[in-house]
Design a protein around this motif. Structure first.
Motif, mmCIF file in Angstrom:
data_model
loop_
_atom_site.group_PDB
_atom_site.id
_atom_site.type_symbol
_atom_site.label_atom_id
_atom_site.label_comp_id
_atom_site.label_asym_id
_atom_site.label_seq_id
_atom_site.Cartn_x
_atom_site.Cartn_y
_atom_site.Cartn_z
ATOM 1 N N ALA A 96 0.823 -1.210 0.000
ATOM 2 C CA ALA A 96 0.000 0.000 0.000
ATOM 3 C C ALA A 96 0.856 1.257 0.000
ATOM 4 O O ALA A 96 0.348 2.363 0.175
ATOM 5 C CB ALA A 96 -0.923 -0.006 1.216
ATOM 6 N N CYS A 97 2.169 1.086 -0.206
ATOM 7 C CA CYS A 97 3.042 2.267 -0.275
ATOM 8 C C CYS A 97 3.803 2.283 -1.594
ATOM 9 O O CYS A 97 4.701 3.086 -1.797
ATOM 10 C CB CYS A 97 3.998 2.307 0.918
ATOM 11 N N GLY A 98 3.458 1.349 -2.497
ATOM 12 C CA GLY A 98 4.067 1.370 -3.831
ATOM 13 C C GLY A 98 5.476 0.807 -3.921
ATOM 14 O O GLY A 98 6.143 0.969 -4.935
ATOM 15 N N HIS A 99 5.926 0.105 -2.878
ATOM 16 C CA HIS A 99 7.293 -0.421 -2.933
ATOM 17 C C HIS A 99 7.412 -1.547 -3.970
ATOM 18 O O HIS A 99 8.511 -1.821 -4.450
ATOM 19 C CB HIS A 99 7.755 -0.886 -1.547
ATOM 20 N N ASP A 100 6.272 -2.165 -4.315
ATOM 21 C CA ASP A 100 6.266 -3.138 -5.419
ATOM 22 C C ASP A 100 6.673 -2.448 -6.725
ATOM 23 O O ASP A 100 7.458 -2.976 -7.511
ATOM 24 C CB ASP A 100 4.888 -3.809 -5.555
ATOM 25 N N SER A 133 12.407 -3.545 4.740
ATOM 26 C CA SER A 133 11.848 -2.821 5.880
ATOM 27 C C SER A 133 12.073 -1.315 5.943
ATOM 28 O O SER A 133 12.715 -0.819 6.855
ATOM 29 C CB SER A 133 12.373 -3.457 7.167
ATOM 30 N N GLU A 134 11.502 -0.607 4.978
ATOM 31 C CA GLU A 134 11.508 0.853 5.094
ATOM 32 C C GLU A 134 10.470 1.300 6.112
ATOM 33 O O GLU A 134 10.645 2.286 6.797
ATOM 34 C CB GLU A 134 11.200 1.484 3.728
ATOM 35 N N GLU A 135 9.392 0.530 6.227
ATOM 36 C CA GLU A 135 8.245 0.954 7.041
ATOM 37 C C GLU A 135 8.397 0.630 8.527
ATOM 38 O O GLU A 135 7.743 1.253 9.356
ATOM 39 C CB GLU A 135 6.968 0.269 6.532
ATOM 40 N N MET A 136 9.192 -0.387 8.848
ATOM 41 C CA MET A 136 9.178 -0.915 10.224
ATOM 42 C C MET A 136 10.577 -1.020 10.787
ATOM 43 O O MET A 136 11.532 -1.261 10.042
ATOM 44 C CB MET A 136 8.644 -2.344 10.201
ATOM 45 N N ILE A 359 -1.996 6.720 -0.210
ATOM 46 C CA ILE A 359 -0.939 5.817 0.226
ATOM 47 C C ILE A 359 -1.250 5.308 1.645
ATOM 48 O O ILE A 359 -1.914 6.002 2.411
ATOM 49 C CB ILE A 359 0.395 6.611 0.134
ATOM 50 N N HIS A 360 -0.855 4.089 1.963
ATOM 51 C CA HIS A 360 -1.129 3.441 3.258
ATOM 52 C C HIS A 360 -2.629 3.210 3.462
ATOM 53 O O HIS A 360 -3.098 3.147 4.601
ATOM 54 C CB HIS A 360 -0.553 4.236 4.449
ATOM 55 N N ASN A 361 -3.367 3.106 2.359
ATOM 56 C CA ASN A 361 -4.809 2.913 2.422
ATOM 57 C C ASN A 361 -5.136 1.576 1.751
ATOM 58 O O ASN A 361 -4.480 1.198 0.792
ATOM 59 C CB ASN A 361 -5.465 4.096 1.664
HETATM 60 ZN ZN LIG Z 1 4.983 4.006 3.436
#
Ligand SMILES: [Zn+2]
Ligand SMILES: [Zn+2]
Length: 388
Positions: A96-100, A133-136, A359-361
């Motif tokens: 949900a943040c487009g990292h794909d 792990s950019e998010e966590m 984003i994040h949705n």
């Molecule tokens: Zn993000």
């Protein structure tokens, strides 16, 4: 280069959808990392896996400059609400943040650069940094970028670039500028100590809940009363926990929260002010313990690197497609890379017209025609450094 990127558009979308269907959260990117390593090896890259736990580094070319291209690979613990053919196949996990898309575009750039480098047309080394792990943060409070740095991923790198999809911006545009580009973030954890007792005999106890009330007022006064109004900053309280029974005054109250800033001097000032706010506990007869966990530094875009990206995008799509950034205090751990090597990140317009997805949705999605654009800008930027 845009035409070349357009020619591999089906491949870009194929990779993006594959990663989208198989999302993995921070430091769990085993499948994604395996696929990335496989593709890079197939292209003739020198590949290192397990960098910063689940990261992958792929390098190709010779000599200087060494240009790092970072793409984050992790997904979020969100249940996808879309019903597309490529929707997440893992319940409760979603890109949900487009990292794909970032991962797919970096693989696309690797494909196009491999051809160039193998033809011997250009000197220089490109190093792709597929980051976990950019998010966590891991249990030690560390996210993917600093973990990769600890494993030497940035050694000898002269520049580093990255992009992030941006659903507020129409496809065909990018946003970039020199200077602070995203906020720094630190977390804080505190305990306020009193002396508990019977709720009917408050004069015999030191009530930590009463103290906490005063501390909260002081914390919420930091930004409005203690900081320069022209310096962006946030102090937020995320949790307050104390007591259980209605007639018992507890011994302690636990709190935590986050701070955001653009300027390291403001960060230092907030740390000192947090300490002062909690010192109220001592004035009122209690005590406190405060732990500040240093998180991600502000991301500062280097002017020289911004110039190279801007020239690349302008050459491809025209100067009117390069827009100024939108303001915000969101954090991005790419700041850890750009603290070590001159670096910059740009935002890539990915908006679905008439139906923008946040984003994040759980309904996040992108207009995939941005994939060839982001890939082309990445490739042209790397070549821009090679020809510098
Ligand atoms: Zn993000
Ligand atoms: Zn992101």
């Amino acid at each position: 280069m845009f035409l070349k990127a357009k020619q591999i558009e089906a491949q870009l979308s194929g990779w993006r959808r594959e990663f989208h269907r198989h999302p993995e959260t921070g430091f769990q990117e085993h499948r994604t990392a395996r696929r990335v390593a496989e593709i890079l090896q197939g292209l003739g890259f020198r590949v290192r896996t397990g960098v910063g736990r689940t990261g992958v580094v792929g390098e190709l070319g010779n000599g200087k400059p060494v240009v790092g291209v970072r793409a984050d690979m992790d997904a979020l613990p969100i249940m996808e609400a879309n019903e597309t053919p490529y929707a997440s196949e893992r319940a409760g996990v979603m890109h949900a943040c487009g990292h794909d898309a970032h991962t797919a575009m970096a693989l696309g750039a690797a494909t196009l650069l491999a051809t160039r480098l193998k033809m011997g047309k250009t000197g220089g080394t490109v190093r792709f940094l597929f980051q976990p792990s950019e998010e966590m943060n891991d249990p030690e409070g560390v996210s993917g970028a600093p973990r990769m740095i600890q494993d030497g991923a940035l050694e000898g790198a002269d520049y580093v670039i990255a992009q992030h999809v941006d659903p507020f911006t129409p496809v065909g545009n990018i946003r970039i500028a020199s200077g602070p580009a995203s906020g720094g973030v630190d977390s804080w954890f505190a305990t306020i100590y009193g002396q508990g007792g019977h709720g009917a005999r408050p004069h015999e106890v030191v009530d930590p809940i009463h103290i906490t009330g005063h501390v909260i007022l002081a914390l919420n006064g930091i930004v409005s009363r203690r900081l320069d109004p022209f310096a962006p900053a946030v102090v937020s309280i995320g949790s307050v926990h104390g007591g259980q029974a209605e007639n018992v005054i507890p011994d302690e109250v636990a709190m935590n929260g986050t701070i955001r800033f653009m300027d390291p001097a403001v960060q230092k000032k907030i740390h000192a002010e947090l300490e002062r706010a909690f010192e109220i506990a001592r004035t009122l007869g209690g005590d406190y313990k405060l732990k500040i966990e240093i998180g991600t530094p502000p991301m500062i875009n280097d002017p020289e690197v911004v110039d190279v990206i801007r020239k690349a995008a302008t050459g491809l799509f025209g100067a009117e497609r390069v827009l100024p950034p939108l303001d915000g205090l969101g954090a991005e751990d790419f700041g850890c890379f750009s603290e070590i090597a001159p670096g910059a990140m740009f935002s890539l317009g990915c908006r679905i017209e008439g139906d923008p997805r946040l984003i994040h949705n759980p309904r996040f999605d992108i207009d995939e025609s941005c994939l060839a654009i982001g890939t082309a800008i990445m490739v042209e930027s790397v070549l821009g450094f090679f020809h510098k």
